[in-house]
Every structure is written in structure tokens, then in C-alpha cells.
Scaffold this motif. Structure first.
Motif, PDB file in Angstrom:
ATOM      1  N   ARG A  33       0.862  -1.195   0.000  1.00  9.46           N
ATOM      2  CA  ARG A  33       0.000   0.000   0.000  1.00  9.46           C
ATOM      3  C   ARG A  33       0.886   1.228   0.000  1.00  9.46           C
ATOM      4  NH1 ARG A  33      -2.844   4.101   0.393  1.00  9.46           N
ATOM      5  NH2 ARG A  33      -5.016   4.111   1.063  1.00  9.46           N
ATOM      6  N   THR A  34       0.793   2.017  -1.068  1.00 11.05           N
ATOM      7  CA  THR A  34       1.568   3.250  -1.147  1.00 11.05           C
ATOM      8  C   THR A  34       0.864   4.326  -0.334  1.00 11.05           C
ATOM      9  OG1 THR A  34       2.434   2.628  -3.303  1.00 11.05           O
ATOM     10  CG2 THR A  34       2.568   4.972  -2.697  1.00 11.05           C
ATOM     11  N   THR A  36      -0.095   7.945   0.881  1.00 14.61           N
ATOM     12  CA  THR A  36      -0.247   9.236   0.215  1.00 14.61           C
ATOM     13  C   THR A  36      -0.434  10.362   1.226  1.00 14.61           C
ATOM     14  OG1 THR A  36      -2.655   9.168   0.028  1.00 14.61           O
ATOM     15  CG2 THR A  36      -1.386   8.062  -1.725  1.00 14.61           C
ATOM     16  N   GLU A  37      -0.227  11.570   0.753  1.00 15.91           N
ATOM     17  CA  GLU A  37      -0.474  12.744   1.581  1.00 15.91           C
ATOM     18  C   GLU A  37      -1.946  12.782   2.004  1.00 15.91           C
ATOM     19  OE1 GLU A  37      -0.048  17.607   1.431  1.00 15.91           O
ATOM     20  OE2 GLU A  37       0.558  16.423  -0.300  1.00 15.91           O
ATOM     21  N   ALA A  38      -2.838  12.414   1.094  1.00 16.74           N
ATOM     22  CA  ALA A  38      -4.273  12.406   1.414  1.00 16.74           C
ATOM     23  C   ALA A  38      -4.582  11.394   2.519  1.00 16.74           C
ATOM     24  CB  ALA A  38      -5.095  12.098   0.169  1.00 16.74           C
ATOM     25  N   ASP A  39      -3.961  10.215   2.463  1.00 13.70           N
ATOM     26  CA  ASP A  39      -4.145   9.216   3.524  1.00 13.70           C
ATOM     27  C   ASP A  39      -3.762   9.813   4.877  1.00 13.70           C
ATOM     28  OD1 ASP A  39      -4.782   7.106   1.710  1.00 13.70           O
ATOM     29  OD2 ASP A  39      -2.667   6.545   1.529  1.00 13.70           O
ATOM     30  N   ASN A  40      -2.618  10.459   4.903  1.00  8.82           N
ATOM     31  CA  ASN A  40      -2.084  11.014   6.140  1.00  8.82           C
ATOM     32  C   ASN A  40      -2.990  12.114   6.702  1.00  8.82           C
ATOM     33  OD1 ASN A  40      -0.074  11.001   8.121  1.00  8.82           O
ATOM     34  ND2 ASN A  40       1.115  12.570   7.084  1.00  8.82           N
ATOM     35  N   THR A  41      -3.399  13.030   5.829  1.00  9.21           N
ATOM     36  CA  THR A  41      -4.242  14.142   6.269  1.00  9.21           C
ATOM     37  C   THR A  41      -5.605  13.639   6.733  1.00  9.21           C
ATOM     38  OG1 THR A  41      -3.100  15.647   4.786  1.00  9.21           O
ATOM     39  CG2 THR A  41      -5.264  16.338   5.565  1.00  9.21           C
ATOM     40  N   LEU A  76       0.290   1.428  11.550  1.00  8.37           N
ATOM     41  CA  LEU A  76      -0.120   0.258  12.330  1.00  8.37           C
ATOM     42  C   LEU A  76      -1.434  -0.323  11.812  1.00  8.37           C
ATOM     43  CD1 LEU A  76       0.239  -1.633  14.778  1.00  8.37           C
ATOM     44  CD2 LEU A  76      -0.957   0.108  16.151  1.00  8.37           C
ATOM     45  N   ALA A  77      -2.430   0.531  11.609  1.00  6.08           N
ATOM     46  CA  ALA A  77      -3.739   0.064  11.157  1.00  6.08           C
ATOM     47  C   ALA A  77      -3.653  -0.565   9.770  1.00  6.08           C
ATOM     48  CB  ALA A  77      -4.738   1.222  11.157  1.00  6.08           C
ATOM     49  N   THR A  78      -2.863   0.012   8.896  1.00  6.72           N
ATOM     50  CA  THR A  78      -2.724  -0.522   7.544  1.00  6.72           C
ATOM     51  C   THR A  78      -1.969  -1.840   7.556  1.00  6.72           C
ATOM     52  OG1 THR A  78      -2.810   1.728   6.683  1.00  6.72           O
ATOM     53  CG2 THR A  78      -1.925   0.038   5.204  1.00  6.72           C
ATOM     54  N   MET A  79      -0.973  -1.938   8.416  1.00  6.10           N
ATOM     55  CA  MET A  79      -0.207  -3.178   8.551  1.00  6.10           C
ATOM     56  C   MET A  79      -1.116  -4.307   9.023  1.00  6.10           C
ATOM     57  SD  MET A  79       3.366  -3.626  10.643  1.00  6.10           S
ATOM     58  CE  MET A  79       2.661  -3.325  12.259  1.00  6.10           C
ATOM     59  N   VAL A  80      -1.913  -4.065  10.048  1.00  7.31           N
ATOM     60  CA  VAL A  80      -2.842  -5.084  10.543  1.00  7.31           C
ATOM     61  C   VAL A  80      -3.899  -5.386   9.472  1.00  7.31           C
ATOM     62  CG1 VAL A  80      -4.655  -5.557  12.244  1.00  7.31           C
ATOM     63  CG2 VAL A  80      -2.453  -4.600  12.988  1.00  7.31           C
ATOM     64  N   GLY A  81      -4.435  -4.338   8.855  1.00 10.78           N
ATOM     65  CA  GLY A  81      -5.459  -4.533   7.834  1.00 10.78           C
ATOM     66  C   GLY A  81      -4.984  -5.374   6.661  1.00 10.78           C
ATOM     67  N   ALA A  82      -3.720  -5.258   6.303  1.00  8.32           N
ATOM     68  CA  ALA A  82      -3.178  -6.025   5.181  1.00  8.32           C
ATOM     69  C   ALA A  82      -3.254  -7.527   5.425  1.00  8.32           C
ATOM     70  CB  ALA A  82      -1.733  -5.609   4.909  1.00  8.32           C
ATOM     71  N   SER A  83      -3.306  -7.933   6.684  1.00  9.29           N
ATOM     72  CA  SER A  83      -3.313  -9.365   7.020  1.00  9.29           C
ATOM     73  C   SER A  83      -4.699  -9.987   6.985  1.00  9.29           C
ATOM     74  CB  SER A  83      -2.702  -9.577   8.407  1.00  9.29           C
ATOM     75  OG  SER A  83      -3.576  -9.103   9.425  1.00  9.29           O
TER      76      SER A  83
END
Length: 167
Positions: A33-34, A36-41, A76-83
């Protein structure tokens, strides 16, 4: 597996039941998952995290990394979600806890997060028949293979229902 009237197989996507997990097995979750600035904001705003290191480019430019950093809770949330698709989709009862969470290197806008999960332990629940307590370790790396996040996650998962065959 079900079959349609013409005998073509129909597959329901699910994660693994606790008794299908192998201690020491590692699952590489793809695609990455790349960030993005939008994800962060958006993530920072939705979670009311007004940390300037995530939202203020001028402020961040004057600090050690010289730019805004991805919100570590997004990482953290994206890492867990990827699984989820590979391991817990439809087989998770509850998340019990996260421990040993660390962010040894920052994740930046434009970095791609790749996640791997190792199964560390599986034990039948003493109080919940048909369920097991599973401990797994998640590791997130960027596109340069630098570890950007680690976490130990403990979950309650279903075991294979009686009469169902493992895949």
C-alpha cells in the motif's frame, strides 16, 4: 465449497481457522500500500491527531526528518489490515490486544508499505470451545526493505467448524 447447478465450483473467500495455522509460518501480504499525503491528512483528521509532524509542512521542514511523516497509527492500522484477507477474514472472533508496537523508521508520503505476518502461537481457548487464542507478529517494511513498524497481535479465532473440511 458449493457448486452451482452446472457443477462449476463457487468459492467463498475467508481467512484461516486457528487449527489451519502453522506456528512459524510467514505470510507476505500483497499488494503493498503506497502511503499518500491524502491518507495522512484524512487519517490524522479523522482520529483528531493534530500533530504538526503529520499536517504542517513548514513546521515539519524545520525538524529532524525535514518533511511530514505518515501518522504511525495509520501505519499500524494498515499493517494489521493487510493481514485480514489472508488470515482472519471471517475467522476472527475478537482482537484481544496489541503489544510490543514499535516504529524503528519513519514512513513517508510516497513510500509503499509491505506487510508480513508470522504465526507465533496457537492455543485452544480454555473458556470458549471451538475458539483459539492466536499470537502473531506483524512486520511492516518500506520499498527499500527498511522495517518501519512491528507489532505483536493477539486475537481470538474460530477453529474449523465440525464437518467442515480444511482447504
Amino acid at each position: 465449497m458449493d457448486t452451482t447447478p452446472d457443477s462449476a465450483p463457487v468459492f467463498d473467500q475467508r481467512g484461516l481457522y486457528a487449527d489451519e495455522l502453522v506456528i512459524g509460518a510467514r505470510y507476505r501480504h500483497r499488494p503493498g500500500r503506497t502511503a499518500t499525503e491524502a491518507d495522512n491528512t484524512l487519517f490524522s483528521s479523522l482520529t483528531m491527531n493534530t500533530q504538526a509532524l503529520h499536517l504542517d509542512a513548514a513546521y515539519s521542514a524545520a525538524h529532524p526528518f525535514g518533511e511530514r511523516l505518515m501518522n504511525s497509527m495509520w501505519t499500524l492500522a494498515t499493517m494489521v489490515g493487510a493481514s485480514v484477507a489472508q488470515i482472519t477474514q471471517g475467522t476472527l472472533v475478537a482482537q484481544l490486544g496489541l503489544t510490543d508496537v514499535a516504529f524503528p523508521a519513519p514512513l513517508h508520503h510516497g513510500d509503499t508499505l509491505y506487510t508480513e505476518t508470522e504465526i507465533r502461537s496457537v492455543r485452544s481457548s480454555a473458556s470458549r470451545p471451538g475458539q483459539s487464542v492466536v499470537t502473531m507478529g506483524h512486520t511492516g517494511r518500506n520499498q527499500e526493505d527498511t522495517v518501519v513498524a512491528v507489532a505483536t497481535r493477539t486475537v481470538l479465532m474460530w477453529s474449523t467448524p465440525p464437518g467442515e473440511v480444511h482447504r
